[in-house]
Scaffold this motif. Structure first.
Motif, short mmCIF file in Angstrom:
data_model
loop_
_atom_site.label_atom_id
_atom_site.label_comp_id
_atom_site.label_asym_id
_atom_site.label_seq_id
_atom_site.Cartn_x
_atom_site.Cartn_y
_atom_site.Cartn_z
N LEU A 1 0.82 -1.21 0.00
CA LEU A 1 0.00 0.00 0.00
C LEU A 1 0.85 1.27 0.00
N ILE A 2 1.99 1.24 0.73
CA ILE A 2 2.83 2.44 0.81
C ILE A 2 3.70 2.59 -0.43
N PHE A 3 4.27 1.49 -0.88
CA PHE A 3 5.19 1.52 -2.02
C PHE A 3 4.69 0.54 -3.08
N PRO A 4 3.64 0.91 -3.80
CA PRO A 4 3.11 -0.02 -4.81
C PRO A 4 4.13 -0.30 -5.90
N PRO A 5 4.64 -1.54 -6.03
CA PRO A 5 5.69 -1.82 -7.01
C PRO A 5 5.14 -2.01 -8.41
N ASN A 6 5.99 -1.71 -9.38
CA ASN A 6 5.71 -2.00 -10.78
C ASN A 6 6.66 -3.09 -11.24
N LEU A 7 6.19 -3.89 -12.15
CA LEU A 7 7.00 -4.99 -12.63
C LEU A 7 8.16 -4.48 -13.48
N VAL A 8 9.30 -5.13 -13.31
CA VAL A 8 10.46 -4.83 -14.14
C VAL A 8 10.17 -5.36 -15.55
N LYS A 9 10.60 -4.62 -16.56
CA LYS A 9 10.29 -4.95 -17.95
C LYS A 9 11.58 -5.30 -18.70
N PHE A 10 11.50 -6.39 -19.46
CA PHE A 10 12.63 -6.86 -20.27
C PHE A 10 12.21 -6.85 -21.74
N HIS A 11 13.08 -6.31 -22.59
CA HIS A 11 12.84 -6.28 -24.03
C HIS A 11 14.13 -6.61 -24.77
N VAL A 12 14.00 -7.37 -25.85
CA VAL A 12 15.11 -7.56 -26.79
C VAL A 12 14.90 -6.55 -27.91
N THR A 13 15.83 -5.62 -28.06
CA THR A 13 15.64 -4.49 -28.96
C THR A 13 16.34 -4.66 -30.30
N ASN A 14 17.38 -5.49 -30.35
CA ASN A 14 18.13 -5.61 -31.59
C ASN A 14 18.86 -6.94 -31.62
N THR A 15 18.98 -7.53 -32.81
CA THR A 15 19.71 -8.78 -33.00
C THR A 15 20.56 -8.69 -34.27
N GLU A 16 21.62 -9.50 -34.29
CA GLU A 16 22.47 -9.61 -35.47
C GLU A 16 22.90 -11.08 -35.60
N LEU A 17 22.33 -11.75 -36.58
CA LEU A 17 22.63 -13.16 -36.84
C LEU A 17 23.37 -13.26 -38.17
N THR A 18 24.67 -13.53 -38.10
CA THR A 18 25.49 -13.57 -39.31
C THR A 18 25.80 -14.99 -39.77
N GLN A 19 25.50 -15.98 -38.93
CA GLN A 19 25.75 -17.36 -39.32
C GLN A 19 24.77 -18.26 -38.60
N PHE A 20 24.15 -19.15 -39.35
CA PHE A 20 23.23 -20.13 -38.78
C PHE A 20 23.09 -21.28 -39.77
N ASN A 21 24.10 -22.14 -39.80
CA ASN A 21 24.20 -23.22 -40.78
C ASN A 21 24.11 -24.56 -40.09
N PHE A 22 23.31 -25.44 -40.67
CA PHE A 22 23.13 -26.79 -40.15
C PHE A 22 23.66 -27.78 -41.18
N LEU B 1 25.57 -15.13 -33.17
CA LEU B 1 24.42 -14.29 -32.82
C LEU B 1 24.82 -13.26 -31.79
N LYS B 2 24.39 -12.02 -32.01
CA LYS B 2 24.54 -10.94 -31.04
C LYS B 2 23.17 -10.31 -30.83
N LEU B 3 22.93 -9.89 -29.61
CA LEU B 3 21.65 -9.25 -29.32
C LEU B 3 21.81 -8.22 -28.21
N ASN B 4 20.91 -7.26 -28.24
CA ASN B 4 20.83 -6.22 -27.20
C ASN B 4 19.49 -6.34 -26.50
N LEU B 5 19.53 -6.21 -25.19
CA LEU B 5 18.29 -6.25 -24.41
C LEU B 5 18.30 -5.12 -23.40
#
Length: 276
Positions: free
Chosen positions: A110-131, A141-145
């Protein structure tokens, strides 16, 4: 008309409009969701109290009847009465602890109503993905969050940050990120990198899905975060909890600096279970 306008003064236009004031204070939480959350907590505490009292009163006549039906002298009755008193004492102690903890949690909310922490992946760089035919997956793979703490008074210690990249439910690699302390109303950007080879066994359906993704140039890759965090309010610090974060990503393949598609920022799902 121009001559008349030249003689106009400030009285004609009225008082000057003051500039808009920007408020940097945290907005108070209002609305039905917050009110309903508080009501649910109160209802839960009342239910626990009522259930505990009901159990005590229901158990009392049963134990009393058992003690009266047993023959064997006053010693047996004394033992049963002592056992009932001990059981009642333990139950009252547990009930008091539960109610106290619940009321403190409600007061904090009631005194300190918390808000949820938010996580987002904002950018990715995939230069190789071979099977390959030998069931070996080569990846780069590189990514920013971003991690957003929207709370006004709560600060967060990140004591462990493990990032995992998965494809088809199979883990490719892990990366341990730098630990940090996040202040209130702060957004922190982190970067993770995964590069190497991994033995991946694909079934018929998984192989078909991989070929479809290869044709489009966009791959389904999951990112998971395994955290150990502590919250701080003033000088009070909580114990460590272990939330888990999962992000389902559609990652386009980048070749020679150009991507086959545009990556869209993805919001992650958070599991805040305290006990694991």
């Amino acid at each position: 008309m121009a001559e008349k306008q030249a003689h106009l003064n400030s009285a004609y236009y009225g008082p000057a409009v003051p500039p808009k004031q920007h408020s940097y204070l945290c907005p108070s939480r209002s609305g039905g969701s917050y009110l309903f959350s508080c009501m649910y907590i109160l209802y839960f505490l009342f239910f626990i109290c009522f259930l505990s009292i009901a159990l005590v009163y229901l158990a009392s006549p049963v134990l009393t009847g058992i003690s009266n039906s047993i023959s064997g002298g006053a010693s047996v009755l004394v033992v049963l009465d002592s056992g009932f008193c001990l059981l009642k004492l333990i139950f009252n102690i547990v009930l008091t602890v539960v109610i106290t903890v619940g009321l403190l949690a409600l007061l904090f909310w009631l005194i300190f109503p918390p808000n949820l922490v938010k996580f987002h992946v904002t950018n990715t760089e995939l230069t190789q993905f071979n099977f390959t035919a030998t069931n070996t997956l080569s990846y780069n793979l590189k990514l920013n969050l971003t991690i957003r703490n929207p709370n006004c008074r709560i600060r967060i210690y990140y004591d462990r940050i493990e990032v995992q990249a998965l494809n088809g439910g199979q883990r490719l690699a892990s990366d341990y990120l730098t630990l940090f302390y996040q202040g209130h109303k702060n957004t922190t950007t982190l970067s993770a990198a995964f590069q190497g080879q991994q033995l991946v066994v694909l079934g018929t359906s998984e192989q078909s899905d991989f070929n479809s993704e290869k044709a489009t140039g966009v791959y389904d890759i999951d990112m998971k975060l395994y955290l150990r965090v502590r919250f701080k309010l003033g000088k009070i610090k909580t114990f460590r909890i272990k939330p888990r974060v999962k992000c389902g990503l559609k990652v386009p393949l980048s070749l020679l600096g150009s991507a086959t598609a545009t990556f869209q920022t993805e919001k992650c799902n958070i599991d805040w279970r305290i006990f694991r």
